[in-house]
Motif scaffolding. Sequence first.
Motif, PDB file in Angstrom:
ATOM      1  N   VAL A  54      39.265  28.974  30.635  1.00 54.83           N
ATOM      2  CA  VAL A  54      37.955  28.813  30.171  1.00 54.83           C
ATOM      3  C   VAL A  54      37.891  29.516  28.732  1.00 54.83           C
ATOM      4  CG1 VAL A  54      35.504  29.375  30.262  1.00 54.83           C
ATOM      5  CG2 VAL A  54      36.912  29.111  32.455  1.00 54.83           C
ATOM      6  N   ALA A  55      37.618  28.589  27.794  1.00 57.41           N
ATOM      7  CA  ALA A  55      37.591  28.800  26.227  1.00 57.41           C
ATOM      8  C   ALA A  55      36.249  29.522  26.058  1.00 57.41           C
ATOM      9  CB  ALA A  55      37.880  27.646  25.390  1.00 57.41           C
ATOM     10  N   ARG A  56      36.093  30.325  25.137  1.00 51.93           N
ATOM     11  CA  ARG A  56      34.823  31.029  24.768  1.00 51.93           C
ATOM     12  C   ARG A  56      34.039  29.938  23.854  1.00 51.93           C
ATOM     13  NH1 ARG A  56      37.164  36.331  22.296  1.00 51.93           N
ATOM     14  NH2 ARG A  56      38.572  34.911  21.653  1.00 51.93           N
ATOM     15  N   THR A  57      34.892  29.420  23.010  1.00 49.00           N
ATOM     16  CA  THR A  57      33.984  28.519  21.974  1.00 49.00           C
ATOM     17  C   THR A  57      34.602  27.023  22.083  1.00 49.00           C
ATOM     18  OG1 THR A  57      35.538  29.143  20.374  1.00 49.00           O
ATOM     19  CG2 THR A  57      33.788  30.632  20.388  1.00 49.00           C
ATOM     20  N   ALA A  58      33.998  26.159  21.305  1.00 44.65           N
ATOM     21  CA  ALA A  58      34.436  24.936  21.470  1.00 44.65           C
ATOM     22  C   ALA A  58      35.885  24.690  20.463  1.00 44.65           C
ATOM     23  CB  ALA A  58      33.574  23.906  20.854  1.00 44.65           C
ATOM     24  N   ASP A  59      35.698  25.575  19.484  1.00 45.33           N
ATOM     25  CA  ASP A  59      36.789  25.722  18.482  1.00 45.33           C
ATOM     26  C   ASP A  59      38.228  26.185  19.137  1.00 45.33           C
ATOM     27  OD1 ASP A  59      38.439  25.998  16.450  1.00 45.33           O
ATOM     28  OD2 ASP A  59      37.262  27.124  14.933  1.00 45.33           O
ATOM     29  N   GLU A  60      37.943  27.209  20.047  1.00 41.76           N
ATOM     30  CA  GLU A  60      39.176  27.774  20.708  1.00 41.76           C
ATOM     31  C   GLU A  60      39.420  26.770  21.737  1.00 41.76           C
ATOM     32  OE1 GLU A  60      39.436  30.866  24.205  1.00 41.76           O
ATOM     33  OE2 GLU A  60      38.326  31.592  22.443  1.00 41.76           O
ATOM     34  N   ALA A  61      38.710  26.146  22.529  1.00 41.66           N
ATOM     35  CA  ALA A  61      38.996  24.911  23.419  1.00 41.66           C
ATOM     36  C   ALA A  61      40.033  23.828  22.683  1.00 41.66           C
ATOM     37  CB  ALA A  61      37.892  24.297  24.122  1.00 41.66           C
ATOM     38  N   VAL A  62      39.463  23.486  21.551  1.00 44.44           N
ATOM     39  CA  VAL A  62      40.206  22.362  20.871  1.00 44.44           C
ATOM     40  C   VAL A  62      41.474  22.801  20.383  1.00 44.44           C
ATOM     41  CG1 VAL A  62      40.028  21.034  18.704  1.00 44.44           C
ATOM     42  CG2 VAL A  62      38.018  21.004  20.141  1.00 44.44           C
ATOM     43  N   ALA A  63      41.868  23.917  20.044  1.00 42.56           N
ATOM     44  CA  ALA A  63      42.876  24.607  19.406  1.00 42.56           C
ATOM     45  C   ALA A  63      43.946  24.362  20.433  1.00 42.56           C
ATOM     46  CB  ALA A  63      42.700  25.948  19.043  1.00 42.56           C
ATOM     47  N   ALA A  64      43.578  24.498  21.925  1.00 39.53           N
ATOM     48  CA  ALA A  64      44.419  24.695  22.970  1.00 39.53           C
ATOM     49  C   ALA A  64      45.473  23.446  23.316  1.00 39.53           C
ATOM     50  CB  ALA A  64      43.730  25.040  24.097  1.00 39.53           C
ATOM     51  N   SER A  65      44.820  22.179  22.903  1.00 44.51           N
ATOM     52  CA  SER A  65      45.519  20.951  23.325  1.00 44.51           C
ATOM     53  C   SER A  65      45.378  20.026  22.178  1.00 44.51           C
ATOM     54  CB  SER A  65      44.904  20.574  24.840  1.00 44.51           C
ATOM     55  OG  SER A  65      44.435  21.535  25.802  1.00 44.51           O
ATOM     56  N   ARG A  66      46.350  18.959  22.409  1.00 41.11           N
ATOM     57  CA  ARG A  66      46.282  17.944  21.550  1.00 41.11           C
ATOM     58  C   ARG A  66      45.331  16.867  21.790  1.00 41.11           C
ATOM     59  NH1 ARG A  66      51.266  13.817  19.582  1.00 41.11           N
ATOM     60  NH2 ARG A  66      49.757  12.181  18.692  1.00 41.11           N
ATOM     61  N   LEU A  67      45.404  16.741  23.248  1.00 38.53           N
ATOM     62  CA  LEU A  67      44.431  15.817  23.850  1.00 38.53           C
ATOM     63  C   LEU A  67      43.329  16.444  24.158  1.00 38.53           C
ATOM     64  CD1 LEU A  67      43.788  13.078  25.041  1.00 38.53           C
ATOM     65  CD2 LEU A  67      44.811  13.683  27.252  1.00 38.53           C
ATOM     66  N   VAL A  68      41.942  16.291  23.570  1.00 35.02           N
ATOM     67  CA  VAL A  68      40.770  16.666  23.608  1.00 35.02           C
ATOM     68  C   VAL A  68      39.550  15.606  24.193  1.00 35.02           C
ATOM     69  CG1 VAL A  68      38.971  17.746  22.468  1.00 35.02           C
ATOM     70  CG2 VAL A  68      41.104  18.240  21.737  1.00 35.02           C
ATOM     71  N   VAL A  69      39.138  15.974  25.179  1.00 32.84           N
ATOM     72  CA  VAL A  69      38.162  14.797  26.017  1.00 32.84           C
ATOM     73  C   VAL A  69      36.821  15.360  25.958  1.00 32.84           C
ATOM     74  CG1 VAL A  69      37.529  13.616  28.165  1.00 32.84           C
ATOM     75  CG2 VAL A  69      40.070  14.141  27.558  1.00 32.84           C
ATOM     76  N   ALA A  70      36.034  14.725  25.269  1.00 32.28           N
ATOM     77  CA  ALA A  70      34.507  15.034  25.397  1.00 32.28           C
ATOM     78  C   ALA A  70      33.630  14.339  26.461  1.00 32.28           C
ATOM     79  CB  ALA A  70      33.726  14.982  23.844  1.00 32.28           C
ATOM     80  N   CYS A  71      33.086  15.196  27.046  1.00 31.40           N
ATOM     81  CA  CYS A  71      32.010  14.278  28.203  1.00 31.40           C
ATOM     82  C   CYS A  71      30.790  15.130  28.008  1.00 31.40           C
ATOM     83  CB  CYS A  71      32.621  14.420  29.648  1.00 31.40           C
ATOM     84  SG  CYS A  71      31.834  13.405  30.684  1.00 31.40           S
ATOM     85  N   LEU A  72      30.055  14.992  26.955  1.00 32.83           N
ATOM     86  CA  LEU A  72      28.735  15.603  26.715  1.00 32.83           C
ATOM     87  C   LEU A  72      27.435  14.782  27.235  1.00 32.83           C
ATOM     88  CD1 LEU A  72      30.297  17.433  23.778  1.00 32.83           C
ATOM     89  CD2 LEU A  72      29.830  18.386  25.779  1.00 32.83           C
TER      90      LEU A  72
END
Length: 291
Positions: A54-72
């Motif tokens: 679980v990432a604390r921020t969206a920035d931290e989450a995006v930095a974790a993987s090359r493949l980023v999926v948004a389902c907002l």
Amino acid sequence: MDDNTFEKTPITLLGLGAMGTALARTWLTAGHPLTVWNRTPAKAEQLAAAGATVARTADEAVAASRLVVACLLDDASVGEALAGIDLHGKDLVNLTTSTPGEARTRAEWAHGRGARFLDGGIMAVPPMIGIREAGGYVFYSGSRALFDDHRSALEAPAGATYVGEDAGFAALHDVALLSAMTGMFAGVTHAFALIRKEDVAPRDLAPLLVDWIGAMGSMVHLTAARLESGDYTSDVASNLAMMVAGNATLLRTADEQGVSPELLIPYMELMERRLEAGHGSEDGTGLVDLL
């Protein structure tokens, strides 16, 4: 790392609504390292217990993987969540419901930030995700290279159907099918309303409706063929003039049954306009051009 390696592709998922949570659980079950982020952190707790980071921020989450999926929630939410975040070298897959125009604009936005982009239209509800026999699938459009590189990851939750490099095509196919579904539901609603006050059990009418709709479904192929050939009059079994005349019976019956014709009137008015323009020998294909 890509989907052709032995190890599963790491994925970052932004958004943990009903659909996002279903996607997350499926990717975890399939063995993908998963980083998740949601505006409301509490929604991530159960996924953390299942193995997600679980990432604390969206920035931290995006930095974790090359493949980023948004389902907002919507396209604006995607822009807000990713505002100011470095997307250079990222593969952004947007599974947020959007219009074709929004998808194309979002693709340009992503490219301008150095990311590859793929838009998706999910043809399933959350309970169908991860259950192959349920028949759910996702339309994808945009970067073909991105789709090919991550196809196995994208196919884990549901089938994947690529519909073109134009980023707006996934949403276009999605909305086209949903629009047809809406029209079908309108017809079914009117049919049940007609019998509602009669001694006719809805369960008895239901199989007749299912069979009838299935039989009429073959007309979709005929309409497609006529649109491509431009011939709207050859081998027409029931022409527009006949159908417009028959509409009067539908309307009188609705009146007798005390049922509002408001779900039928717009389509009937289109038929009348096409007839008045001198196309009585056609079938209903010309209404596509009229629209």
